[in-house]
Structure formats: structure tokens, C-alpha cells
Design an enzyme around this catalytic site. Sequence first.
Site, mmCIF file in Angstrom:
data_model
loop_
_atom_site.group_PDB
_atom_site.id
_atom_site.type_symbol
_atom_site.label_atom_id
_atom_site.label_comp_id
_atom_site.label_asym_id
_atom_site.label_seq_id
_atom_site.Cartn_x
_atom_site.Cartn_y
_atom_site.Cartn_z
ATOM 1 N N CYS A 86 -68.628 -29.894 13.565
ATOM 2 C CA CYS A 86 -68.057 -29.257 14.759
ATOM 3 C C CYS A 86 -66.933 -30.069 15.377
ATOM 4 C CB CYS A 86 -69.142 -29.028 15.805
ATOM 5 S SG CYS A 86 -70.337 -27.787 15.337
ATOM 6 N N HIS A 353 -67.876 -20.460 19.748
ATOM 7 C CA HIS A 353 -67.928 -21.724 19.002
ATOM 8 C C HIS A 353 -67.693 -21.511 17.506
ATOM 9 C CE1 HIS A 353 -68.888 -25.703 17.849
ATOM 10 N NE2 HIS A 353 -70.195 -25.583 17.706
#
Length: 408
Positions: A86, A353
Site C-alpha cells: 500500500c 483505497h
Amino acid sequence: MTEVDIVGTAMTRFGKFPDSTVRSLAEEAVADALADAGLTAADVGMVFFSNAVAGIITGQEMIRGQVALRHTGLLGVPMVNVENACASASTAFHLAVGAVASGSVDVALAVGAEKMTHEDKARSFAAIGTAVDLLQLDDLERWTRGGSAGSPLPEEAEDDGGKRSFFMDVYAANTRAYMRATGATAEDFAEVAVKSHEHAALNPKAQYRSPVTAEEVLAARVVSDPLTLLMCSPIGDGAAAVVVCSAERARRLGVRPVRVRSCELVSGTDRSADEPGAVERAAARAYDRAGVGPQDLDVVELHDAAAPAELITYEELGLCGPGEGAALLRSGETRLGGRRVVNPSGGLLSKGHPIGATGAAQLVELADQLRDRCGQRQVPGARVALAENGGGFLGADAAAMVVTVLSV
């Protein structure tokens, strides 16, 4: 070292777009970021392209950036593919800043693009689940059952007819440990989600733009106790791009630049409970290099992949003292209108996200805040901003962590 400025930013809408591809998303973000900077592809000296899961979702490996950017006019310049869970896009930004700061190039581009939605959601979950040490998965499972504290919390989950990512059990273990240590409650985590949705309602690029109540958050399906569905960030698609250049080039462009005061990348460690984690180590380095402290920040974008992560990260960034995260939230200081606003974009919980785009999207939001162009969610007079973007999970630590400080 050459001073580095952000001169162009852009992001697509985040959401679920069945007809999109990594290429179409990246093309949109790149074109808009270059236009924002008043530059063309011919001006770019180097490209860093971020993507985390295309290899599993679509099968595209090895040359993801070259494929995604094939029709942008950027082919021919040095192009580096970046994958760091991420934290992929913030890592790409870190490398772009380094390329300009060293004098290797005058203009560099960091791009993050991710297509996470798939007709077989199990494939998306499988991709998310690779951001751990698979050689020591038994250790992680034992740690999860033991409920030891560690932060930041990794990756995300999505409702799929009762299925969930394995990561939600890890989130939940972290959350229960934090609750025992600090007295934070499920109601506090619900208020994080409420704040996130309030901010996202003002962001036309956010995935979820409908306000929610604390009662709705608490009544949502339990994913892994005490986390409910609305406390977990969603799966989605999107892209973001950031153009950086030397301060001298920025002056010639005549745009309003944002100065990169620091951008610190660290990896996780096999730390003990009393040793600082990746957030604390990266933040300490970022504050020191930038010559600022948490008291100087006006606006923060942090990695709230699950609601409790926001409160934990408050403490790790020094926005409040140990155990005071819930009290800081309750004070209203981190909401729009407060003294130090956190996640005015809506954060990962509500803005969305798409893993490989998230870090760049945080920087787009902060640069826009510092350039006074965020409309109804503008933080008045914002001059110093911080982004915290973590990725993966290594024992009780993030596998990768980037903390960036920007200013005008």
C-alpha cells in the site's frame, strides 16, 4: 541537494469502474497532472510507476508501467516500476523526489494506478493477502490469536456475502489490544468513520460521498469483532499522479509550487513491543529533516485502512500523547474546522483505497490544500502538511512506511 517542488497533481475519481483498466486510469491522471504543471510528456526526465496487484488481478507483470503509459508520450525516458504494497505510490514519489534532488533529472513524474475490482472477488482478496511474509504465516496467525499490539494496521476488507480478507482478523487483534491499553471504544471507531464520510461528502473524487451516523456504523455487519463493515476501507479502482521538479524549474513555470520538505521511507522491523514502529521511525526522520514538529502541522492525510488505525496513528505521529487518540478525536480538533485537520479527503475509509494509487492520492489532496483549491473542504490558511502511508505487514510492524512533509 537540489530543492524539490510539486508543480502538478491530479487524480481520477476513486470507485468501482467495471469498464476501466490500469491503462485508462493512469492515462487520465497523467494527462491532468502534466496539464496542471503546464508541462508536456516531452518535459519529463524520469517516470516512477506504482502498482501493487495487477499481476494477480489481471496477469500483467514485469513491465506494468510501460504498458499502462504506452500511449501517453512518455515511452523512451527512464521508467521504473515500483511495488511496495500500500506504500507503492508514496515510494514512487520518494524515488521521484530523489531523482530531482540529486540532479539526475529536472522533472520527474510519480504515477500510481490500481484496478482492484474483478468479477471474481476472491481474486481481489487473494491479492490483498499476499502483503505478508508467507514463509512465516503461522507466526502471524499465532500473533493474531494472541492479540498483541502493532501498528499500522494492514490493507483492507470488503463485504462479499460474508467473506472477508484475512487481514481483518489482524486489524481486529490490533484493535482489541489498543482498546485494552487505552480505553478506546467501538463508539470512538464509529466516530472516525462518521468524520471520514462527512469529509468525503465534500470531495467529488471520493468513492463514498454519503454521510453516515455512528449508529449506522455500529449496526453494520461485523467483519471481525469489533470491526464493522463501515469501519473498513473498500476495494476500488483509481489513479493519481504527481509532477515534481527543481525549484528553479518551478520558478520558470510560473505555477504555485509546493515545497517537499522531507520524504522518508523505512522498512518494518522485527521489533519488540517497547521499540518504535515504522510510523514513529519514519515520522521522526521526516520531522527532523523538515525542521518542523507535529505542533506545526495544519493538515494530515494518514493511512486509515481501518478506523482504529486513525487513532493509533495520531499517537505515533505525535499529534497527541500515548493513549490520547480517542480524546483527540472527541475534541473535534481533527475535523474540518479544527486546529489540525486529519483526512479532509475522506481518507481511505471513504475516499477509497486502490492500493497502488493511495499514496499519490494523499499527496494530491495535500498539495491541493496547500494551494488553496479544495473548495468546501479547504483547511483555511494551510501551510504545512504531512502524509503517512504504510504498506504490508511484517510481524508487529508495517512492512513499508513513507512519511512526507510539504509546505508553502
